[in-house]
Structures are given as C-alpha cells and as structure tokens.
Design an enzyme around this catalytic site. Structure first.
Site, PDB file in Angstrom:
ATOM      1  N   ALA A  66       0.866  -1.150  -0.010  1.00 19.41           N
ATOM      2  CA  ALA A  66       0.069   0.089   0.119  1.00 19.41           C
ATOM      3  C   ALA A  66       1.073   1.169  -0.087  1.00 19.41           C
ATOM      4  O   ALA A  66       2.188   1.202   0.491  1.00 19.41           O
ATOM      5  CB  ALA A  66      -0.992  -0.114   1.239  1.00 19.41           C
ATOM      6  N   GLY A 111       0.567  -5.080   0.838  1.00 17.30           N
ATOM      7  CA  GLY A 111      -0.669  -5.194  -0.145  1.00 17.30           C
ATOM      8  C   GLY A 111      -0.226  -5.882  -1.341  1.00 17.30           C
ATOM      9  O   GLY A 111      -0.964  -6.340  -2.023  1.00 17.30           O
ATOM     10  N   GLU A 114      -0.557  -9.369  -0.628  1.00 18.27           N
ATOM     11  CA  GLU A 114      -1.980  -9.832  -0.504  1.00 18.27           C
ATOM     12  C   GLU A 114      -2.688  -9.786  -1.790  1.00 18.27           C
ATOM     13  O   GLU A 114      -3.533 -10.765  -2.037  1.00 18.27           O
ATOM     14  CB  GLU A 114      -2.463  -8.662   0.492  1.00 18.27           C
ATOM     15  N   GLU A 134       4.457  -4.901   7.278  1.00 18.84           N
ATOM     16  CA  GLU A 134       3.540  -4.112   7.943  1.00 18.84           C
ATOM     17  C   GLU A 134       4.017  -3.515   9.395  1.00 18.84           C
ATOM     18  O   GLU A 134       3.889  -2.570   9.841  1.00 18.84           O
ATOM     19  CB  GLU A 134       2.091  -4.452   7.916  1.00 18.84           C
TER      20      GLU A 134
HETATM   21  N1  COA Z   1       4.571   3.145  -0.769  1.00 15.96           N
HETATM   22  C1  COA Z   1       5.125   4.286  -1.166  1.00 15.96           C
HETATM   23  N2  COA Z   1       6.077   4.442  -1.893  1.00 15.96           N
HETATM   24  C2  COA Z   1       6.924   3.358  -2.073  1.00 15.96           C
HETATM   25  C3  COA Z   1       6.503   2.321  -1.583  1.00 15.96           C
HETATM   26  C4  COA Z   1       5.290   2.110  -0.704  1.00 15.96           C
HETATM   27  N3  COA Z   1       4.945   0.914  -0.237  1.00 15.96           N
HETATM   28  N4  COA Z   1       7.500   1.395  -1.755  1.00 15.96           N
HETATM   29  C5  COA Z   1       8.443   1.835  -2.622  1.00 15.96           C
HETATM   30  N5  COA Z   1       7.896   3.123  -2.682  1.00 15.96           N
HETATM   31  C6  COA Z   1       8.868   4.221  -3.556  1.00 15.96           C
HETATM   32  C7  COA Z   1       9.863   5.016  -2.681  1.00 15.96           C
HETATM   33  O1  COA Z   1       9.595   5.957  -1.818  1.00 15.96           O
HETATM   34  C8  COA Z   1      10.864   5.534  -3.655  1.00 15.96           C
HETATM   35  O2  COA Z   1       9.860   6.571  -4.188  1.00 15.96           O
HETATM   36  P1  COA Z   1      10.883   8.201  -4.442  1.00 15.96           P
HETATM   37  O3  COA Z   1      11.973   7.618  -5.396  1.00 15.96           O
HETATM   38  O4  COA Z   1      10.026   9.113  -4.720  1.00 15.96           O
HETATM   39  O5  COA Z   1      11.586   8.355  -3.276  1.00 15.96           O
HETATM   40  C9  COA Z   1      10.293   4.332  -4.988  1.00 15.96           C
HETATM   41  O6  COA Z   1       9.249   3.964  -4.666  1.00 15.96           O
HETATM   42  C10 COA Z   1      11.640   3.445  -5.257  1.00 15.96           C
HETATM   43  O7  COA Z   1      11.728   2.889  -3.837  1.00 15.96           O
HETATM   44  P2  COA Z   1      13.076   2.812  -3.115  1.00 15.96           P
HETATM   45  O8  COA Z   1      12.784   2.494  -1.740  1.00 15.96           O
HETATM   46  O9  COA Z   1      13.910   3.838  -3.589  1.00 15.96           O
HETATM   47  O10 COA Z   1      13.752   1.442  -3.762  1.00 15.96           O
HETATM   48  P3  COA Z   1      14.745   0.330  -3.165  1.00 15.96           P
HETATM   49  O11 COA Z   1      15.185  -0.568  -4.441  1.00 15.96           O
HETATM   50  O12 COA Z   1      16.036   1.078  -2.430  1.00 15.96           O
HETATM   51  O13 COA Z   1      14.121  -0.434  -2.074  1.00 15.96           O
HETATM   52  C11 COA Z   1      11.997  -1.825  -1.223  1.00 15.96           C
HETATM   53  C12 COA Z   1      12.916  -1.223  -2.635  1.00 15.96           C
HETATM   54  C13 COA Z   1      10.846  -2.509  -1.642  1.00 15.96           C
HETATM   55  C14 COA Z   1      12.637  -2.535  -0.174  1.00 15.96           C
HETATM   56  C15 COA Z   1      11.582  -0.337  -0.544  1.00 15.96           C
HETATM   57  O14 COA Z   1      10.995   0.289  -1.369  1.00 15.96           O
HETATM   58  C16 COA Z   1      10.394  -0.738   0.521  1.00 15.96           C
HETATM   59  O15 COA Z   1      10.769  -0.954   1.665  1.00 15.96           O
HETATM   60  N6  COA Z   1       9.127  -0.309   0.213  1.00 15.96           N
HETATM   61  C17 COA Z   1       8.226  -0.423   1.305  1.00 15.96           C
HETATM   62  C18 COA Z   1       7.640  -1.807   1.398  1.00 15.96           C
HETATM   63  C19 COA Z   1       6.687  -1.835   2.575  1.00 15.96           C
HETATM   64  O16 COA Z   1       6.700  -1.654   3.547  1.00 15.96           O
HETATM   65  N7  COA Z   1       5.301  -2.314   2.158  1.00 15.96           N
HETATM   66  C20 COA Z   1       4.302  -2.375   2.796  1.00 15.96           C
HETATM   67  C21 COA Z   1       3.555  -1.208   2.870  1.00 15.96           C
HETATM   68  S1  COA Z   1       2.149  -1.470   4.151  1.00 15.96           S
END
Ligand code: COA
Length: 260
Positions: A66, A111, A114, A134
């Site tokens: 999400a 999400g 999910e 989460e």
């Molecule tokens: N919601 C909003 N934005 C997200 C996102 C999310 N769930 N997951 C990734 N993004 C965005 C980042 O903020 C970033 O945006 P920006 O370039 O404007 O700063 C872009 O997507 C790229 O992500 P980034 O974190 O730079 O990539 P990465 O390769 O370093 O890391 C992940 C990848 C997936 C490990 C990391 O993005 C992450 O942990 N995301 C969240 C996962 C999460 O907790 N999901 C559950 C949500 S309830």
C-alpha cells in the site's frame, strides 16, 4: 474514462492487468485500488475475456505494498475504511468466476503479497521477493494478509513472516507453498499465459463452479462444502458443455466448449 495507474489489455480471451506506477514500485494508492476494482468488474463482465493475468510494470516490483505516503496521513476511521475498500477489491478478484493468475515480477510486499494471494494461482519470477512487512511500520496487514497467508502456508509460517516482517525469496515462497511455480524472469509472462490458456481450453461454467467450490467451500463446514460440490456436480449435468466434453472424450477429439 481511461485508467491512470493501471493498464488493461485484452487479446484472444486473455486480459492482462498491469499495475503501472513503476516510479513508486507500483505501490497501491487509493486511486490504484479503485482502478483495480473497476478493472476486475470489467474482467468479470466482458464476454471477450476468459481470464486474466495480473502483474506489475517494470522489472523491479509486482507491487511494493500500500502507498505509505497515504497511510502515513490516515486516522483510525479512514484506516478502517481504506482496509475495507482494499479487502473488497481483492475479494472480487478471489471470487471471480474467471481464473486470475498473478505473474509476480519483483517485490510483492504488504498489499502486493496480499494482492497476489487473492489471485487463484501465483507464478513468480526468480527475482521476486515476498513479505508482509507491515509491523515495521507499526501496523498489521490490512488487505486480507492475516487470513489468506495462514490459509496458504499454515499458521506457524504465516506468523513467522508477519511478525518478523522479513522478505523471502521466490524459491522460499515456492518451498512453503506461497507460489505455484518459479520461472526465469524473461519467461514469466509466457509461462503465466500458457497456464491460463490451458485453463481456458476447458468449459467456462465448469471453471467458474470449480473456483466457487474451492474458494467458498474453504470457508464452509465440510458437510456444507461437500453439499455445494454435489449441487454443482448436478447442475453441470444440465450444461451443453458437459455433453460436449464427454462426447469429445468418447469420440477421441478435442472438445469445443461454448459456456452453455
Ligand atoms: N509506498 C509508497 N512508496 C513506495 C513504496 C510504498 N509501499 N514502496 C516503494 N516506494 C517508493 C519509494 O518511496 C521510492 O520513491 P522516491 O523515488 O520518490 O523516493 C520509490 O518507490 C523507489 O523505492 P526505493 O525504496 O528507493 O527502492 P529500493 O530498491 O531502495 O527498495 C523496497 C525497495 C521495496 C525494499 C523499499 O521500497 C521498501 O521497503 N518499500 C516499502 C515496502 C513496504 O513496507 N510495504 C508495505 C506497505 S504496508
């Protein structure tokens, strides 16, 4: 109105539904969830669609969860409403009478995991990663993860994944039964399409009833679920497709199903 955050393409009975926010790793903001809901209704109702493949755009993410920027601002009632909306869309995927396969092409987190679990079958690319992170954000799963994950992999493994918030590889997801197959990334869509085409070669009414028997039957007491199965078995005997399927077998030829 055209979609902003998803694409929906239909070719020869196969719909390809792609979450298309690659700069945010296809994170599900409210608009994306709403568009997914509209697309699922289209898939369910369109006569030229037999089934669907759900994937993410780019080669890095299926859906990275999400949208945390939106979650960060929510109050309790808004949070509950957001969870309910997401749950409803995912439930419409799960209860679709037409098969929907998740082609997981990268991160499937929160999400995203999910969403994949709401699909009938999951095929993962070798680089895919799964998790329910989460609790790292101080929340729990909100789009059905606390219910579908234990149903797929068992309570102990589900709790381990949810409580540690750790990501697992596609191979590990395969080992615990979270995904049906792991394939090289370059072959993902071809593999998912071939599986869907195999399904669509069968009678559509039989497909719809089989999905219902499994998805709804899983929620029923065994005796009620067996009754549902028997009722469907009887109902299918009223279809032209049953006569055609059996005739084709006896005549040693391929069946031509019409969905009647
Ligand atoms: N919601 C909003 N934005 C997200 C996102 C999310 N769930 N997951 C990734 N993004 C965005 C980042 O903020 C970033 O945006 P920006 O370039 O404007 O700063 C872009 O997507 C790229 O992500 P980034 O974190 O730079 O990539 P990465 O390769 O370093 O890391 C992940 C990848 C997936 C490990 C990391 O993005 C992450 O942990 N995301 C969240 C996962 C999460 O907790 N999901 C559950 C949500 S309830």
């Amino acid at each position: 109105m055209p979609f902003q955050n998803i694409t929906l393409d239909v070719s020869d009975q196969v719909a390809t539904l792609t979450v298309n926010r690659p700069d945010k790793l296809n994170a599900l903001n409210d608009l994306t969830v709403s568009e997914l809901g509209q697309a699922v209704e289209e898939i369910r109702s369109r006569a030229d669609v037999g089934g669907a493949i759900l994937t993410g755009s780019g080669n890095k993410a299926f859906v990275a969860g999400a949208d945390i920027a939106e979650l960060a601002k929510q109050g309790p009632l808004e949070g509950r409403e957001r969870a309910r909306r997401g749950q409803e869309v995912l439930r419409r995927i799960e209860t679709s009478p037409k098969p929907i396969i998740a082609a997981v092409n990268g991160f499937a987190l929160g999400g995203g995991c999910e969403l994949a679990m709401a699909c009938h079958v999951r095929i993962a690319a070798e680089n895919a990663k799964f998790g329910q992170p989460e609790v790292k954000l101080g929340i729990g799963p909100g789009y059905g993860g606390s219910q579908r994950l234990p149903r797929l992999v068992g309570q102990g493994r589900a709790l381990e994944l949810i409580l540690t918030a750790e990501m697992i590889s596609a191979q590990e997801a395969y080992r615990i039964g979270l995904v049906n197959a792991v394939v090289p990334a370059a072959e993902l869509m071809a593999h998912a399409t071939a599986m869907l085409r195999k399904m669509l070669a069968n009678g559509p009414v039989a497909l719809a009833m089989s999905i219902e028997a499994v998805v709804r039957g899983m929620e029923l007491p065994l005796d009620d679920a067996l009754r549902l199965e028997a009722d469907q078995f009887g109902l299918l005997a009223a279809t032209e497709d049953m006569r055609e399927g059996m005739r084709a077998f006896l005549e040693k030829r391929a069946p031509h199903f019409t969905g009647r």
